[in-house]
Design an enzyme around this catalytic site. Structure first.
Site, short mmCIF file in Angstrom:
data_model
loop_
_atom_site.label_atom_id
_atom_site.label_comp_id
_atom_site.label_asym_id
_atom_site.label_seq_id
_atom_site.Cartn_x
_atom_site.Cartn_y
_atom_site.Cartn_z
N HIS A 121 0.82 -1.22 0.00
CA HIS A 121 0.00 0.00 0.00
C HIS A 121 0.86 1.27 0.00
O HIS A 121 2.06 1.20 -0.23
CB HIS A 121 -1.00 -0.04 1.15
CG HIS A 121 -1.69 -1.37 1.25
ND1 HIS A 121 -2.63 -1.81 0.34
CD2 HIS A 121 -1.52 -2.40 2.13
CE1 HIS A 121 -3.02 -3.03 0.66
NE2 HIS A 121 -2.35 -3.42 1.73
N GLU A 158 -1.80 0.40 8.11
CA GLU A 158 -0.91 -0.65 7.61
C GLU A 158 0.20 -0.08 6.76
O GLU A 158 1.35 -0.54 6.82
CB GLU A 158 -1.73 -1.66 6.80
CG GLU A 158 -0.91 -2.77 6.18
CD GLU A 158 -1.71 -3.63 5.23
OE1 GLU A 158 -1.14 -4.61 4.70
OE2 GLU A 158 -2.90 -3.33 5.00
N HIS A 213 3.15 -6.93 4.50
CA HIS A 213 1.77 -6.54 4.81
C HIS A 213 1.44 -6.85 6.26
O HIS A 213 2.21 -7.51 6.98
CB HIS A 213 0.79 -7.30 3.91
CG HIS A 213 0.80 -6.85 2.49
ND1 HIS A 213 -0.01 -5.86 2.00
CD2 HIS A 213 1.55 -7.28 1.43
CE1 HIS A 213 0.23 -5.68 0.71
NE2 HIS A 213 1.18 -6.52 0.34
N GLU A 295 2.19 -11.59 5.70
CA GLU A 295 1.23 -10.90 6.56
C GLU A 295 1.78 -11.06 7.97
O GLU A 295 1.75 -12.14 8.55
CB GLU A 295 -0.16 -11.55 6.45
CG GLU A 295 -0.80 -11.45 5.08
CD GLU A 295 -1.48 -10.09 4.84
OE1 GLU A 295 -1.38 -9.21 5.72
OE2 GLU A 295 -2.10 -9.94 3.78
#
Length: 331
Positions: A121, A158, A213, A295
């Site tokens: 992101h 995040e 992430h 993650e």
């Protein structure tokens, strides 16, 4: 990245066996060899609603390291719905940090190796919703360019977590002699899109690429998982040559992540292995170099969030990834 959005649709969690405590089983590390889940070589100190395909591996974990939140400053990206991830064309041209490889800062065991770090992101994606919602080709179909990512319940995004860990990981790898390139450094308006993120790694001819992430799943869902590319041969995507090396990269990162951070593999996807195989992510489908996603934990769970917002834990997370990458690259 939570499991909503462009690159990440909710996998089908496997619940029964994962509700029981996982057993820690990290045995002696043998340089260059995988000895099963939780026992890996240590070198240098150590979608779309399609469900998940857990990779083979015996569960292993350890009690999470405690560490209080470091009072993160809230920013306001929309919480990642249970999946989310990358960007594409039409966005601004890559910034210098994303288009040029910085020379390695030191000689060391990774001298001559190129590592691409993909911080999931972008802190400003939430200001560019029309751009990041634009569909891009991921080989098997079309998905949104990117998402805003998720955030903790207190609003820490995040995108800030991923950049912080990416900077720590870059410093560790450069100290080992690697040339490190980031796909973005918070220095562009939004993105890059998922297809461009993959292209940056491909054009750099990276020896390894890692997309960082944090998930946005439900409270009570805890732990990390590493996402591996499945075999895809459709449209612009052909992962067949990278499936095996990416699996090895992911296994080594997962094993070292457990050992260094003390965090357990996910209790909601991956069958307790900490490994999940997916074929619906553009960042993996379009890669021609060994690549995985990690993650690091679930931002929507208060216990995991306390770790993710801890400076000391984020340093351990970067160290676990670094040691896995070093182990993979040294073979």
């Amino acid at each position: 990245m939570s499991y909503t959005g462009p690159d990440f649709d909710p996998p089908q969690p496997r619940r029964s066996p994962l509700r029981r405590p996982l057993t820690v089983a990290v045995a002696a590390l043998v340089p260059g060899a995988l000895l099963g889940w939780g026992v890996y070589a240590a070198v240098g100190g150590s979608g779309d609603g399609g469900g998940t395909e857990p990779a083979t591996g015996a569960p292993a974990s350890s009690a999470p390291v405690s560490g209080g939140p470091s009072s993160p400053t809230a920013t306001s990206p929309t919480a990642k719905s249970p999946t989310g991830s990358s960007p594409s064309a039409g966005e601004g041209k890559p910034s210098p940090s994303a288009s040029k490889s910085a020379p390695a800062s030191a000689s060391g065991p990774l001298e001559g190796k190129v590592v691409v770090i993909d911080p999931g992101h972008n802190p400003r994606n939430f200001q560019h919703t029309s751009e990041i919602n634009r569909k891009v080709d991921i080989g098997t179909n079309r998905k949104e360019c990117d998402t805003t990512g998720t955030s903790t319940n207190d609003g820490w995004p995040e995108a800030k977590f991923t950049l912080d860990v990416a900077h720590r990981l870059r410093a560790l790898l450069e100290a080992q002699g690697a040339t490190v390139r980031l796909t973005q450094d918070g220095d562009r308006p939004y993105g890059p899109c998922v297809d461009e993120r993959a292209r940056i790694g491909n054009e750099a001819r990276a020896d390894a690429a890692v997309s960082i992430h944090a998930d946005g799943s439900g409270a009570g869902n805890r732990g990390f998982h590493v996402i591996l590319p499945g075999a895809v041969h459709a449209g612009a995507a052909d992962t067949r040559a990278i499936v095996a090396p990416s699996a090895e990269l992911g296994q080594r990162i997962a094993g070292n992540f457990v050992r260094v951070t003390g965090s357990a593999p996910s209790n909601y996807v991956g069958g307790g292995t900490g490994l999940v195989t997916r074929t619906d992510l553009g960042g993996l489908n379009l890669s021609t170099v060994p690549k995985v996603f990690i993650e690091c934990g679930n931002m929507r769970d208060s216990a995991d969030a306390a770790l993710l917002t801890s400076d000391s834990w984020r340093q351990k997370a970067a160290e676990g990834m670094s040691e896995g990458i070093v182990s993979f690259l040294r073979g």
